[in-house]
Design a protein around this motif. Structure first.
Motif, short mmCIF file in Angstrom:
data_model
loop_
_atom_site.label_atom_id
_atom_site.label_comp_id
_atom_site.label_asym_id
_atom_site.label_seq_id
_atom_site.Cartn_x
_atom_site.Cartn_y
_atom_site.Cartn_z
N ILE A 53 0.79 -1.04 0.02
CA ILE A 53 -0.21 0.08 -0.06
C ILE A 53 0.80 1.09 -0.08
CG2 ILE A 53 -1.71 -0.98 1.12
CD1 ILE A 53 -1.16 0.62 3.66
N LEU A 54 0.27 2.49 -0.28
CA LEU A 54 1.02 3.81 -0.28
C LEU A 54 1.62 3.75 1.11
CD1 LEU A 54 -1.07 6.20 -2.63
CD2 LEU A 54 1.51 5.12 -2.97
N ALA A 55 2.65 4.13 1.36
CA ALA A 55 3.12 4.39 2.79
C ALA A 55 2.27 5.67 3.59
CB ALA A 55 4.47 4.73 2.84
N GLU A 56 1.82 6.50 2.75
CA GLU A 56 1.17 7.53 3.24
C GLU A 56 -0.29 7.10 3.87
OE1 GLU A 56 1.32 10.65 0.46
OE2 GLU A 56 -0.88 10.04 -0.33
N SER A 57 -0.57 5.76 3.49
CA SER A 57 -1.83 5.46 3.98
C SER A 57 -1.95 4.51 5.32
CB SER A 57 -2.87 5.13 2.84
OG SER A 57 -2.11 3.95 2.12
N LEU A 58 -0.66 4.50 5.73
CA LEU A 58 -0.29 3.70 7.02
C LEU A 58 -1.02 4.20 8.08
CD1 LEU A 58 3.49 2.48 6.80
CD2 LEU A 58 1.35 0.96 6.90
N VAL A 59 -1.74 3.40 9.04
CA VAL A 59 -2.16 3.91 10.21
C VAL A 59 -1.68 3.11 11.45
CG1 VAL A 59 -4.35 4.94 9.31
CG2 VAL A 59 -4.07 2.44 9.83
N PRO A 60 -1.68 3.69 12.73
CA PRO A 60 -1.29 2.98 13.97
C PRO A 60 -2.02 1.97 14.14
CG PRO A 60 -1.78 5.28 14.32
CD PRO A 60 -2.26 5.23 13.11
N GLY A 61 -1.55 0.69 14.24
CA GLY A 61 -2.16 -0.56 14.33
C GLY A 61 -1.61 -1.54 13.11
N ASP A 62 -1.49 -0.99 11.97
CA ASP A 62 -0.72 -1.49 10.88
C ASP A 62 0.20 -2.63 11.08
OD1 ASP A 62 -2.39 -1.30 8.66
OD2 ASP A 62 -1.92 0.57 8.07
N ILE A 63 0.32 -3.70 10.43
CA ILE A 63 1.22 -4.61 10.74
C ILE A 63 2.23 -4.54 9.55
CG2 ILE A 63 2.13 -7.08 10.99
CD1 ILE A 63 0.34 -6.07 13.37
N VAL A 64 3.42 -4.17 9.46
CA VAL A 64 4.34 -3.78 8.52
C VAL A 64 5.47 -5.03 8.35
CG1 VAL A 64 5.90 -2.32 7.39
CG2 VAL A 64 3.83 -1.44 8.53
N LEU A 65 5.69 -5.29 6.93
CA LEU A 65 6.79 -6.32 6.69
C LEU A 65 7.93 -5.53 6.34
CD1 LEU A 65 4.55 -9.07 4.79
CD2 LEU A 65 5.40 -8.94 7.48
N LEU A 66 9.23 -5.81 6.71
CA LEU A 66 10.33 -4.96 6.45
C LEU A 66 11.38 -5.95 5.95
CD1 LEU A 66 10.31 -2.90 9.59
CD2 LEU A 66 9.61 -2.02 7.27
N LYS A 67 12.10 -5.45 5.12
CA LYS A 67 13.20 -6.29 4.57
C LYS A 67 14.41 -5.30 4.20
CE LYS A 67 12.17 -6.55 -0.36
NZ LYS A 67 11.23 -5.01 -0.19
N ALA A 68 15.79 -5.85 4.06
CA ALA A 68 16.80 -5.02 3.83
C ALA A 68 16.52 -4.04 2.58
CB ALA A 68 18.18 -6.08 3.34
N GLY A 69 16.93 -2.86 2.66
CA GLY A 69 16.72 -1.96 1.25
C GLY A 69 15.62 -0.86 1.58
N ASP A 70 14.57 -1.57 2.50
CA ASP A 70 13.30 -0.57 2.78
C ASP A 70 13.78 0.54 3.57
OD1 ASP A 70 12.04 -2.38 1.70
OD2 ASP A 70 10.97 -3.21 3.22
#
Ligand code: ATP
Length: 940
Positions: free
Chosen positions: A143-160
């Protein structure tokens, strides 16, 4: 390898602000009313209304009044203002009014245009919005990063780039570089443990803060703060850096302006004394003359003109998908002599499709196009699927489980997101009817890294756990065991596999091998040292056809003296086959990373020059290659996408990141981002860079000689003495009319036809090179003399001073109009194809003609400016003089082009005063220009 939230200590805030790092994960799920399955879209939408967008407000910028006044903050303008005050004190209000008029119009135009340019350039930086991978309703989505809200679960990887403030719930080998926040450039190891409430941000290792960069590993976390509530938002409350619209050339010109101002003061003083002591002008008249000289010599419109030229060029590039992040690189682009490009996705289409699956005893063919799992797997014409054989099933499981790509089903349709190679492998698994990867939880992972070229996962099982490994076949073969058959011509020996993969690679296919190993149930983490003695399962080959437009662009680059080198992580034979189809490879000049490793830096210089294709390379090789090419005097553009490519991109003269598949880390270190990841866009950007530089140069080449000619007329008149052929007021008028009309047309000039065929600009070429100084002097004297001659001949033929002066004014304006046409091409003849390619030139000329008719034929203007309406005969003289001037300049271009071409062949640039200026080498042997690798001016 993997850390887990262990402590359960509860802590809360004292100031209303929650200390997320001191709370256990379960408590955070509870407080934010979320879970590992993520929010639903509906609840995310509701939260978005409550918390707003996850972005920082843009900097409101400088106060508009101050910004407007800044246009007067320039030594040259001070001189004009002093002139205006002097004339006002003398009671000559008309002159004062016109001087102020010129300044005011110029400042208003400058202010409006600069605002427009700034807005447009800010728009460019928003063209590539950040994305985040989230889990919502148990589905992985981008999703667009600007539509993140508190409570969202985010997956992260090298380079992000971390998109919000996140409390980590899983962290595997995770390292984050937090320099934006803490100033510390060494990456910090992350864990999921709870930290004391009073810990400083740098010590809160369970937090990932917005704007920082993941340099290693993978992780998952809960968004706890967004937008202005994040740490970075609290610190800055607004976006960093508003871009200053300038390039090294423009900054150099600013400095030149200061020198010019001093020269003008000096000249005015000399001419004042000459006029007073030798020619005996009255003080009143002399003051006006000196003011006229000063005003005529000041190129007040030039800075604005250059800003508009730059902004127009950068916007044009953005429309063509080349997004400039650091404005100085616009100039460096025009100097590029070699483009080092990745293969996958840049030179090829990045539409990976598996075509072959090879087991020790069987070869399967696969149909379908792209990642869509529509297609079938055949064994000698017979359709096969899961259950076909143990080896087949395990290979499908291996490639699907050892993957970070995600497949989601909506209705009957599957959509796959993630790395192209892995997406192609998931698509293969789906074609074979394997869906098990959806429910499988992995215990641990060694993520793919282009230096080690493999990836491994640990999957839990009922009776044992399994390590699955996939990667470059040489690597996987090295890590596998082949019981009893090594060295024999068996169908399951490393030698046999190498033969098979060579034959598939020489068809230009990318090859992935996979292997597995059973481990006990209590085995919960994988270490690098565990990945050995693997059971080799087989290989998979995929195609990724070359881009047709890249083939054309490479040919254009070659014509324009720009070399193209392909630097790929793929197999040597794959790289060679693709290189040949792109016409990059000459005489089998393909070399591999391991071979490069054996070379010293000095040896590498020769190899970097000779070879066109570099295969099985790692990011470290890329960095060494950039350095080697630069030591050869090359100006290097280098592409990259992976997190480890950042050093090579930073080192390159123009670092280019991929907009689609590039990591945020590479984008952050690049000068330019390709919105479409396409090689053809780089070639276009290089040519556009050349055009922008040309246009900046053309603005100088147009404005300075017109000022020079005006100044020449005034100064020559003082030297000749007697009646002034043009009054100071008339000179001011010419300045007013031409400064704000003619010059601007050049900002819209399209590239010259030869931008795609001529060699790159010499990196040490100074702005005011011999050619420019010559042209400025030549045109100033020529146009000034023609104007004086028209005046003189009209007097000779009996005209009165009024007519002669009006004619002189119009001759000067006509000359500037014709000279605008001359300037459209720096060295090429103007008449011919492309003459009507810039309508703005003709609009500008038409408006000047109308204004001049108004000036010459309205009684009001005649009284105001002391002019007389002209007869047809005088108009004919003026046109003839303008035409003559135009022809002479075109002839001069022909002659200087010849001399220039000869000089450049000898390795220098044209300098009529010094003959040939050799290209200088700096201490380290590079031929960097004064402006290449300038202070990096980052605006995204
Ligand atoms: P290019 O310059 O063509 O873009 P690359 O940078 O994509 O090359 P790498 O990503 O370093 O090249 O890949 C090198 C090799 O590693 C590939 O040829 C392939 O065999 C293997 N490989 C690529 N992606 C993966 C992956 N996700 N998992 C395992 N192995 C991979």
């Amino acid at each position: 390898m993997k850390t887990k939230d262990t402590k359960n200590k509860k802590s809360s805030n004292s100031t209303g602000q929650v200390h997320w790092h001191s709370l256990p994960v379960d408590e955070i799920y509870r407080r934010l009313d979320t879970s590992p399955e993520g929010l639903t879209d509906k609840s995310a939408e509701e939260r978005s209304l409550k918390y707003g967008w996850n972005k920082l407000p843009e900097k409101s910028g400088v106060n508009p009044v101050m910004k407007f006044l800044k246009h007067f903050d320039n030594l040259l303008i001070y001189i004009l203002l002093i002139a205006a005050v002097i004339t006002a004190l003398m009671g000559n209000w008309l002159v004062t009014g016109v001087i102020f008029g010129v300044e005011l119009i110029n400042a208003v135009i400058g202010y409006i245009q600069e605002n427009k340019a700034e807005r447009a350039i800010r728009g460019i930086s928003n063209m590539l919005p950040g994305h985040a991978k989230v889990i919502r309703s148990s589905q992985t989505k981008s999703i667009l990063a600007e539509s993140l809200v508190p409570g969202d679960i985010v997956l992260l990887k090298a380079g992000d780039k971390i998109p919000a403030d996140i409390r980590l719930t899983e962290a595997t080998n995770m390292k984050i570089e937090e320099a934006v926040l803490t100033g510390e450039s060494l990456p910090v190891n992350k864990t999921t443990e709870v930290f004391p409430e009073e810990s400083l941000p740098a010590d809160r290792k369970c937090m990932a803060y917005s704007g920082t960069l993941v340099t290693n590993g993978i992780g998952t976390g809960i968004v706890v703060c967004t937008g202005v509530h994040t740490q970075i938002g609290q610190i800055s409350k607004m976006m960093e850096d508003v871009q200053t619209l300038s390039t090294p050339l423009m900054r150099k010109f600013d400095r030149f302006g200061k020198m010019l101002a001093i020269a003008i003061i000096f000249l005015s003083a000399i001419f004042f004394m000459l006029g007073y002591f030798i020619q005996g002008y009255a003080l009143n008249e002399l003051f006006l003359i000196v003011v006229g000289i000063a005003v005529s010599l000041i190129p007040e419109g030039l800075p604005v003109l250059m800003t508009i030229t730059l902004a127009k060029g950068v916007l044009k590039m953005a429309k063509q998908n080349a997004i400039i992040r650091k404005l100085p690189s616009v100039e460096t682009l025009g100097e590029v002599t070699v483009i080092c490009s990745d293969k996958t996705g840049t030179l090829t289409k990045n539409e990976m499709t598996v075509t072959d699956v090879l087991l020790a005893n069987k070869q399967y063919t696969v149909t379908g196009v792209g990642y869509s799992p529509v297609g079938e797997i055949f064994d000698n014409g017979k359709k096969v699927a899961m259950g076909e054989s143990d080896g087949f099933d395990e290979l499908l499981q291996g490639v699907a489980l050892c993957s970070n790509s995600e497949a989601n089903k909506s209705g009957d349709e599957w959509s796959i997101i993630g790395d192209p190679t892995e997406s192609a492998l998931l698509s293969l698994a789906l074609k074979g009817g394997y869906y098990g990867f959806k429910n499988n939880k992995r215990l641990d992972i060694i993520p793919f890294d282009s230096s080690q070229k493999f990836m491994a996962v640990l999957i839990p099982g009922e009776h044992f756990n399994t390590i699955y490994l996939k990667g470059a076949p040489e690597k996987v073969l090295e890590m596998s065991v082949f019981h009893g058959s090594i060295g024999q011509s068996d169908t399951n020996s490393p030698e046999w596999w190498k033969e098979q993969l060579s034959s598939l690679a020489s068809e230009g296919k990318r090859i992935i091998a996979t292997a597995s190993k059973k481990v006990p149930l209590d085995y919960k983490n994988i270490l690098l040292s565990d990945v050995f003695n693997m059971d080799f399962l087989g290989i998979v080959a995929m195609i990724d056809p070359p881009r047709q437009e890249a083939i054309k662009a490479i040919e254009q680059c070659h014509q324009a003296g720009v070399e193209v080198k392909m630097i790929t992580g793929d197999h040597t034979l794959t790289a060679k086959a693709i290189g040949e189809s792109l016409n990059i490879v000459k005489e089998d000049n393909v070399i591999s990373g391991p071979e490069l490793e054996k070379l010293s830096d000095i040896e590498l210089e020769a190899v970097a020059k000779k070879y066109q294709v570099f295969a099985r390379t790692t990011p470290e090789h890329k960095l060494r290659l950039v350095k080697a090419l630069q030591s050869n005097g090359q100006i290097v553009a280098m592409t990259g996408d992976g997190v480890n490519d950042a050093p090579a991109l930073k080192r390159a003269d123009v670092g280019i990141a991929m907009g689609i598949k590039g990591t945020d880390v590479t984008k952050d270190s690049a000068e330019m981002i390709l919105a479409d990841d396409n090689f053809a866009t780089i070639a276009k950007a290089v040519f556009e860079g050349r055009s922008i530089y040309d246009n900046l140069k053309k603005s100088i080449l147009f404005v300075l000689p017109t000022n020079g000619a005006e100044g020449f007329v005034m100064m020559a008149s003082v030297l000749i003495g007697g009646h002034m052929p043009i009054t100071p007021l008339q000179i001011l008028w010419i300045n007013l009319v031409t400064a704000v009309t003619l010059g601007f047309a050049l900002a819209f000039e399209p590239g010259e036809p030869n931008v795609t065929t001529r060699p790159p600009r010499k990196p040490n070429e100074p702005i005011l090179d011999g050619f420019l100084i010559w042209r400025i002097g030549f045109v100033s004297v020529l146009l000034g003399s023609i104007t004086l001659m028209v005046h003189h001949f009209l007097i000779q033929f009996g005209a009165d001073y009024g007519h002669a002066r009006s004619a002189a004014v119009n001759t000067l304006v006509a000359g500037e109009v014709f000279y605008l046409l001359n300037c459209r091409y720096l060295r090429e003849p103007v008449l011919g194809k492309g003459f009507f390619s810039n309508p703005k030139v003709f609009y500008a000329i038409s408006s000047v003609v109308l204004i001049q008719l108004f000036f010459t034929y309205t009684p009001f203007m005649n009284i105001l400016f002391d002019t007389t309406p002209l007869h047809t005969r005088e108009l004919t003289w003026i046109l003839a003089a303008g035409l003559l001037f135009f022809i002479i300049v075109e002839i001069e271009k022909m002659i200087t082009k010849k001399i220039f071409d000869n000089d450049s062949e000898k390795g220098g640039y044209f300098n009529p005063f010094k003959k040939i200026v050799p290209i200088r080498k700096s201490e380290n042997g590079t031929m960097k220009s004064l402006w290449s690798n300038p202070s990096r001016n980052n605006f995204m």
